[in-house]
Write a protein that holds these residues in place. Sequence first.
Motif, PDB file in Angstrom:
ATOM      1  N   VAL A 286      26.415  78.515  12.702  1.00  0.00           N
ATOM      2  CA  VAL A 286      27.840  78.857  13.281  1.00  0.00           C
ATOM      3  C   VAL A 286      28.738  77.402  13.396  1.00  0.00           C
ATOM      4  O   VAL A 286      28.150  76.352  14.203  1.00  0.00           O
ATOM      5  CB  VAL A 286      27.717  79.347  14.729  1.00  0.00           C
ATOM      6  N   ASN A 287      29.807  77.505  12.788  1.00  0.00           N
ATOM      7  CA  ASN A 287      30.638  76.258  12.750  1.00  0.00           C
ATOM      8  C   ASN A 287      31.423  76.076  13.999  1.00  0.00           C
ATOM      9  O   ASN A 287      32.617  76.760  14.487  1.00  0.00           O
ATOM     10  CB  ASN A 287      31.672  76.254  11.587  1.00  0.00           C
ATOM     11  N   THR A 288      30.978  75.412  15.078  1.00  0.00           N
ATOM     12  CA  THR A 288      31.523  75.362  16.416  1.00  0.00           C
ATOM     13  C   THR A 288      31.183  73.983  17.141  1.00  0.00           C
ATOM     14  O   THR A 288      30.317  73.393  16.521  1.00  0.00           O
ATOM     15  CB  THR A 288      31.085  76.468  17.364  1.00  0.00           C
ATOM     16  N   GLY A 289      31.954  73.497  17.814  1.00  0.00           N
ATOM     17  CA  GLY A 289      31.865  72.406  18.455  1.00  0.00           C
ATOM     18  C   GLY A 289      31.680  72.195  19.682  1.00  0.00           C
ATOM     19  O   GLY A 289      32.408  72.847  20.528  1.00  0.00           O
ATOM     20  N   PHE A 290      30.780  71.403  20.484  1.00  0.00           N
ATOM     21  CA  PHE A 290      30.555  71.068  21.775  1.00  0.00           C
ATOM     22  C   PHE A 290      31.691  70.089  22.119  1.00  0.00           C
ATOM     23  O   PHE A 290      32.065  69.362  21.393  1.00  0.00           O
ATOM     24  CB  PHE A 290      29.156  70.587  22.021  1.00  0.00           C
ATOM     25  N   PRO A 291      32.241  70.155  23.474  1.00  0.00           N
ATOM     26  CA  PRO A 291      31.760  70.994  24.495  1.00  0.00           C
ATOM     27  C   PRO A 291      32.197  72.538  24.741  1.00  0.00           C
ATOM     28  O   PRO A 291      31.385  72.954  25.303  1.00  0.00           O
ATOM     29  CB  PRO A 291      32.244  70.277  25.789  1.00  0.00           C
ATOM     30  N   TRP A 292      32.975  73.081  24.008  1.00  0.00           N
ATOM     31  CA  TRP A 292      33.385  74.448  24.306  1.00  0.00           C
ATOM     32  C   TRP A 292      33.104  75.259  22.895  1.00  0.00           C
ATOM     33  O   TRP A 292      33.633  74.836  21.895  1.00  0.00           O
ATOM     34  CB  TRP A 292      34.865  74.431  24.500  1.00  0.00           C
ATOM     35  N   THR A 293      32.139  76.082  22.919  1.00  0.00           N
ATOM     36  CA  THR A 293      31.806  76.761  21.690  1.00  0.00           C
ATOM     37  C   THR A 293      32.319  78.409  21.755  1.00  0.00           C
ATOM     38  O   THR A 293      33.051  78.877  22.543  1.00  0.00           O
ATOM     39  CB  THR A 293      30.454  76.966  21.762  1.00  0.00           C
ATOM     40  N   VAL A 294      32.090  78.984  20.666  1.00  0.00           N
ATOM     41  CA  VAL A 294      32.611  80.277  20.437  1.00  0.00           C
ATOM     42  C   VAL A 294      31.640  81.367  20.897  1.00  0.00           C
ATOM     43  O   VAL A 294      31.699  82.757  20.837  1.00  0.00           O
ATOM     44  CB  VAL A 294      32.729  80.519  18.907  1.00  0.00           C
ATOM     45  N   PHE A 295      30.421  81.016  21.633  1.00  0.00           N
ATOM     46  CA  PHE A 295      29.566  81.991  21.894  1.00  0.00           C
ATOM     47  C   PHE A 295      29.736  82.757  23.239  1.00  0.00           C
ATOM     48  O   PHE A 295      30.632  82.063  24.045  1.00  0.00           O
ATOM     49  CB  PHE A 295      28.148  81.046  22.146  1.00  0.00           C
ATOM     50  N   THR A 296      29.341  83.582  23.502  1.00  0.00           N
ATOM     51  CA  THR A 296      29.683  84.358  24.793  1.00  0.00           C
ATOM     52  C   THR A 296      28.703  83.907  25.931  1.00  0.00           C
ATOM     53  O   THR A 296      27.582  83.500  25.401  1.00  0.00           O
ATOM     54  CB  THR A 296      29.622  86.019  24.592  1.00  0.00           C
ATOM     55  N   GLY A 297      28.885  84.365  27.175  1.00  0.00           N
ATOM     56  CA  GLY A 297      28.099  83.973  28.187  1.00  0.00           C
ATOM     57  C   GLY A 297      26.578  84.597  28.188  1.00  0.00           C
ATOM     58  O   GLY A 297      26.579  85.695  27.899  1.00  0.00           O
ATOM     59  N   GLY A 298      25.476  83.724  28.016  1.00  0.00           N
ATOM     60  CA  GLY A 298      24.215  84.194  28.225  1.00  0.00           C
ATOM     61  C   GLY A 298      23.966  84.930  26.887  1.00  0.00           C
ATOM     62  O   GLY A 298      23.018  85.656  26.882  1.00  0.00           O
ATOM     63  N   GLU A 299      24.532  84.394  25.671  1.00  0.00           N
ATOM     64  CA  GLU A 299      24.075  84.995  24.512  1.00  0.00           C
ATOM     65  C   GLU A 299      22.840  84.429  24.018  1.00  0.00           C
ATOM     66  O   GLU A 299      21.898  85.177  23.212  1.00  0.00           O
ATOM     67  CB  GLU A 299      25.136  84.333  23.398  1.00  0.00           C
ATOM     68  N   PHE A 300      22.138  83.590  24.404  1.00  0.00           N
ATOM     69  CA  PHE A 300      20.895  82.958  24.157  1.00  0.00           C
ATOM     70  C   PHE A 300      19.835  82.970  25.301  1.00  0.00           C
ATOM     71  O   PHE A 300      20.196  82.586  26.473  1.00  0.00           O
ATOM     72  CB  PHE A 300      20.925  81.461  23.403  1.00  0.00           C
ATOM     73  N   ASP A 301      18.620  83.184  25.099  1.00  0.00           N
ATOM     74  CA  ASP A 301      17.453  83.046  26.080  1.00  0.00           C
ATOM     75  C   ASP A 301      17.122  81.721  25.995  1.00  0.00           C
ATOM     76  O   ASP A 301      17.128  81.163  27.205  1.00  0.00           O
ATOM     77  CB  ASP A 301      16.190  83.770  25.502  1.00  0.00           C
ATOM     78  N   ILE A 302      17.006  81.006  24.977  1.00  0.00           N
ATOM     79  CA  ILE A 302      16.573  79.591  24.967  1.00  0.00           C
ATOM     80  C   ILE A 302      17.758  78.676  24.031  1.00  0.00           C
ATOM     81  O   ILE A 302      18.017  79.215  22.884  1.00  0.00           O
ATOM     82  CB  ILE A 302      15.419  79.238  24.329  1.00  0.00           C
ATOM     83  N   THR A 303      18.011  77.458  24.599  1.00  0.00           N
ATOM     84  CA  THR A 303      18.998  76.821  23.716  1.00  0.00           C
ATOM     85  C   THR A 303      18.272  75.148  23.771  1.00  0.00           C
ATOM     86  O   THR A 303      18.034  74.829  24.610  1.00  0.00           O
ATOM     87  CB  THR A 303      20.227  76.576  24.135  1.00  0.00           C
ATOM     88  N   ILE A 304      18.262  74.796  22.538  1.00  0.00           N
ATOM     89  CA  ILE A 304      17.585  73.608  22.239  1.00  0.00           C
ATOM     90  C   ILE A 304      18.190  72.568  21.925  1.00  0.00           C
ATOM     91  O   ILE A 304      19.226  72.834  20.846  1.00  0.00           O
ATOM     92  CB  ILE A 304      16.430  73.710  21.168  1.00  0.00           C
ATOM     93  N   MET A 305      18.367  71.238  22.230  1.00  0.00           N
ATOM     94  CA  MET A 305      19.368  70.387  21.657  1.00  0.00           C
ATOM     95  C   MET A 305      18.511  69.152  21.432  1.00  0.00           C
ATOM     96  O   MET A 305      18.004  68.420  22.415  1.00  0.00           O
ATOM     97  CB  MET A 305      20.430  69.991  22.724  1.00  0.00           C
ATOM     98  N   SER A 306      18.556  68.467  20.083  1.00  0.00           N
ATOM     99  CA  SER A 306      17.628  67.538  19.735  1.00  0.00           C
ATOM    100  C   SER A 306      18.452  66.352  19.304  1.00  0.00           C
ATOM    101  O   SER A 306      19.469  66.582  18.304  1.00  0.00           O
ATOM    102  CB  SER A 306      16.661  67.798  18.719  1.00  0.00           C
ATOM    103  N   HIS A 307      18.363  65.246  19.466  1.00  0.00           N
ATOM    104  CA  HIS A 307      19.204  64.010  19.161  1.00  0.00           C
ATOM    105  C   HIS A 307      20.579  64.040  18.965  1.00  0.00           C
ATOM    106  O   HIS A 307      21.330  63.820  18.091  1.00  0.00           O
ATOM    107  CB  HIS A 307      18.482  63.729  18.062  1.00  0.00           C
ATOM    108  N   LEU A 308      21.265  64.401  20.279  1.00  0.00           N
ATOM    109  CA  LEU A 308      22.546  64.499  20.365  1.00  0.00           C
ATOM    110  C   LEU A 308      23.173  63.854  21.767  1.00  0.00           C
ATOM    111  O   LEU A 308      23.617  62.740  21.978  1.00  0.00           O
ATOM    112  CB  LEU A 308      23.449  65.733  20.050  1.00  0.00           C
ATOM    113  N   LEU A 309      23.029  64.824  22.993  1.00  0.00           N
ATOM    114  CA  LEU A 309      23.102  64.268  24.105  1.00  0.00           C
ATOM    115  C   LEU A 309      22.326  63.125  24.454  1.00  0.00           C
ATOM    116  O   LEU A 309      21.101  63.311  24.157  1.00  0.00           O
ATOM    117  CB  LEU A 309      23.124  65.401  25.297  1.00  0.00           C
TER     118      LEU A 309
END
Length: 229
Positions: free
Chosen positions: A128-151
């Motif tokens: 999905v081509n989307t940028g943080f901090p504001w994304t295209v996803f809906t609230g609670g769309e994922f159970d688990i979100t993983i972020m590696s080597h950015l923040l």
Amino acid sequence: MAEKFELRDVIAIGRTFDEYCRMFNLTFTRLKGAAILDAGGGVSSFTAEANGLGLNVKSADHIYGFSPRELESKSAVDLAEMLSKIDEIRDNYNWDFYGNSTGLAQYRENARAGFIADYKLNRAPRYVNTGFPWTVFTGGEFDITIMSHLLFLYDEHLDYGFHADTVAELLRITREEVMIYPLFNLRWKKSLFVDRIMGDARFTKARFTVKKSGFEFVKGADEYLSIMP
Ligand SMILES: C[S@@+](CC[C@H](N)C(=O)[O-])C[C@H]1O[C@@H](n2cnc3c(N)ncnc32)[C@H](O)[C@@H]1O
């Protein structure tokens, strides 16, 4: 002796499923059946490999507007830049896992190859081509979100406002757990933003826990942040 890993910008190099599982202590049982997001997934092969195992993973990154060929060549340039600098700062790293810079390069090339093959075939449903901090996803769309080597890693490139807004967004789109690794920055020190985020009045409802990671490449960077929304 260099004081930091000098990088012009956030670079497009990727890690493998194996490395992600070690960083975040992930098990198949934990991941099975969950809707998972690899936030800032870039050219990592985590999403490709996980889907190959029957897991439900998407990746989000603002580079996914580029073609496979463009990403392959950008990532190759970024990897070459990283490798050209690593030997002179090698004492800041623990080489037990990769052995040496050739072993490290092999993991990064495997990740890129796995990513590119999947991106060619499954770009629309998975990347999905989307940028943080504001994304295209809906609230609670994922159970688990993983972020590696950015923040936290890029705390000299991305200011505190970006960090706090991105954590708020990760918490908005995630139902169970957000995980972020590493907590160290490019100076090989724990980012001051970790404690600042944990004490930020915006996040009083969230439960933060610093957990021991099964992975340590930068010496001392053996923790990840778990956040329960
Ligand atoms: C160092 S790479 C890490 C890739 C992957 N998570 C891994 O560990 O293998 C950082 C990634 O973050 C992405 N990124 C940087 N800023 C971003 C933003 N504002 N929104 C989405 N992705 C971003 C970059 O495009 C890059 O792919």
